[in-house]
Design an enzyme around this catalytic site. Structure first.
Site, PDB file in Angstrom:
ATOM      1  N   HIS A   1     -39.641 -12.531  -9.524  1.00  0.00           N
ATOM      2  CA  HIS A   1     -39.219 -12.236  -8.161  1.00  0.00           C
ATOM      3  C   HIS A   1     -39.358 -10.762  -7.824  1.00  0.00           C
ATOM      4  CE1 HIS A   1     -37.804 -16.328  -8.495  1.00  0.00           C
ATOM      5  NE2 HIS A   1     -37.962 -16.348  -7.183  1.00  0.00           N
TER       6      HIS A   1
ATOM      7  N   GLY B   1     -43.312  -2.938 -12.486  1.00  0.00           N
ATOM      8  CA  GLY B   1     -44.391  -3.593 -11.761  1.00  0.00           C
ATOM      9  C   GLY B   1     -45.754  -3.271 -12.319  1.00  0.00           C
TER      10      GLY B   1
ATOM     11  N   THR C   1     -43.931  -8.806 -18.120  1.00  0.00           N
ATOM     12  CA  THR C   1     -44.952  -9.767 -18.523  1.00  0.00           C
ATOM     13  C   THR C   1     -45.512  -9.484 -19.920  1.00  0.00           C
ATOM     14  OG1 THR C   1     -45.503  -9.882 -16.186  1.00  0.00           O
ATOM     15  CG2 THR C   1     -47.013 -10.954 -17.704  1.00  0.00           C
TER      16      THR C   1
END
Lengths: 321, 321
Positions: free
Chosen positions: A145, A171, A194
């Site tokens: 999100h 990010g 990630t």
């Protein structure tokens, strides 16, 4: 070796690398591994499931003697989840996606540092007013999100708006170049998600990890559809960045129709998720997937990011004539 | 002082800062001013209007003895525009948005360096195959036309994909922190657009410059609507990032309806543009507008960006323990 910023010093980190508290993925074993490697590991409490949280917080608590923490989805997690987490005496509490004020005093009164993740400058100022000790400026390239602003211009804007409160960048940061860039932008460290999803200690499904390894940055999309099908009423402006799959192709631009088809689609989705079928189920992932090519240990990831960032920072002054 | 990268050395730049060839905004006077200040100034040939190009190229040619260049919108500009530009002997030719192959040989045979701007890794590889001497990785945070990937993860991915071809970063870079970050990401310099839009020598309307100064990063949006109303059939995947105004609010999500209303809306838009009414007319701008607070000279901008980047790079090795 190591990289020193005031944030890194405060938590005795070798490298100012935070494990993003990815809900259900960043369990206690992964959080402890990141902290033991010299980063700061956070358990991903997600929507605030108490049973899961208790088990994973115990693993983190037992797994490391170094600073560690926990994060929850602010708008969804209840006060019980926050109180439960504080009983495990985390060093930092990471609130993202929503108004931090209902939990801020509770967290700070427990002697725990409050980290608030924001997606724009207004929210950064609100987080500072709420007492945030550290503010994370999260760019749209992040997995999971988030919102619409990109990290490269957002991080310095947030840093200016909340100075002298320390700012971290989030990010699309999956290796050392990203951490070195974040530090040049005025951040005191980077939040990495990630890249840690695809590591050995992560609770991600092995097939999901393989998909991250195989994906490139153009294979991700920001969407509401996984929230719609799962029944989470995320408030504006948040959407989630995930790997494209057959499900995102099928429902692209048809959130409303999906919402009307839940009697059929939700059980189908849940069955796929339980079976590890990621052509239907979600794999949250950021645009940094381009730079992810293997599934190493968390410690290896911390070392790689840290050492490459050191190398880049070490060459920086050589660029000056 | 100065910042040295192989790209900067090749064009004898004090700072590896390129003026983005903003169509109709980056005229010859601005391009010359950037080059004279130690950056690399590019005339923004846009859609390829020959009369405008000839006049502005002459101003650039006469205005500087240092390297300078020109850029056009690849899918729209004709071979006549490219040939016209080459007659002025620019040092670099910047092609963006479309297949560079129809013009690549012509440009390179003229002894001019070919710079190709791309928005994803596939296009970067195609640009390299087409003979690009330099590749610009443009992030979604950039003002004007572009696509969806954010710069922070895109730049290192492109750098890896086309090595050893030099890469520059574009998107959201309006001050020295952004340039320093770009260099850490593996770029050899940065392309700066919106920051130069709001400078004295730019051909932007004074009201448009004031709007950029007053805007913050959340005030921009990527949209097709200004292309629809003006009648430019931009191919996928390109949209344009612009300041939000009454026009974007009115037509949000209604591109199709706008396309059906052109008999009425196009004359209205053209009249507004001619009158400098930017509640209707477009001001292209990137997310770096947060960091833009004045309308200085181009030389002042080059100096500020360069010196701040030097300062950040100079502190970088001090972060290493």
């Amino acid at each position: 070796m190591g990289i020193r910023t005031p944030f890194a010093e405060r938590f005795s980190l070798t490298y100012p690398i935070l494990l993003a508290p990815m809900g259900g993925i960043a369990g206690g074993r992964l959080a402890a591994a990141v902290s033991n490697a010299g980063g700061l590991g956070l358990v991903g409490g997600g929507y605030g499931d108490l049973e899961w949280l208790e088990a994973e917080l115990a693993l983190a608590r037992e797994g490391t003697r170094r600073p560690w923490g926990v994060g929850v989805i602010t708008w969804h997690a209840g006060i019980e989840a926050v109180k439960l987490a504080l009983r495990f005496r985390p060093d930092v509490f990471f609130l993202s996606f929503g108004d931090p004020r209902p939990f801020a005093a509770l967290i700070k009164d427990a002697g725990c540092a409050l980290i608030c993740q924001v997606q724009d400058v207004d929210a950064a100022q609100q987080a500072k007013a709420a007492g945030a000790d550290v503010i994370v400026a999260q760019g749209t390239e992040a997995g999971g999100h988030g919102a619409v602003r990109a990290a490269l211009p957002l991080v310095p804007s947030v840093a200016d708006a909340v100075a002298p409160t320390p700012v971290l960048a989030a990010g699309g940061i999956s290796e050392g170049r990203g951490l070195a860039a974040a530090l040049m932008l005025g951040a005191q460290g980077a939040v990495v998600g990630t890249r840690f999803y695809a590591c050995q200690e992560s609770l991600g499904h092995p097939s999901a990890k393989r998909r991250i390894v195989g994906a490139d940055g153009g294979d991700t999309v920001r969407t509401h559809m996984f929230d719609v099908v799962r029944g989470y009423a995320w408030p504006a402006p948040f959407t989630g960045r995930a790997l494209r799959n057959r499900f995102t192709a099928r429902w692209a631009g048809r959130d409303d129709e999906l919402a009307r088809s839940l009697d059929e689609e939700r059980p189908r989705y849940q069955a796929a998720a339980a079976a590890g079928d990621f052509e239907t189920a979600v794999v949250w992932a950021g645009e940094g997937v381009d730079l992810i090519a293997d599934v190493p240990s968390a410690a290896e990831i911390v070392q790689r990011i840290g050492r490459e960032a050191e190398r880049r920072l070490g060459m920086a002054s050589g660029l000056i004539v």
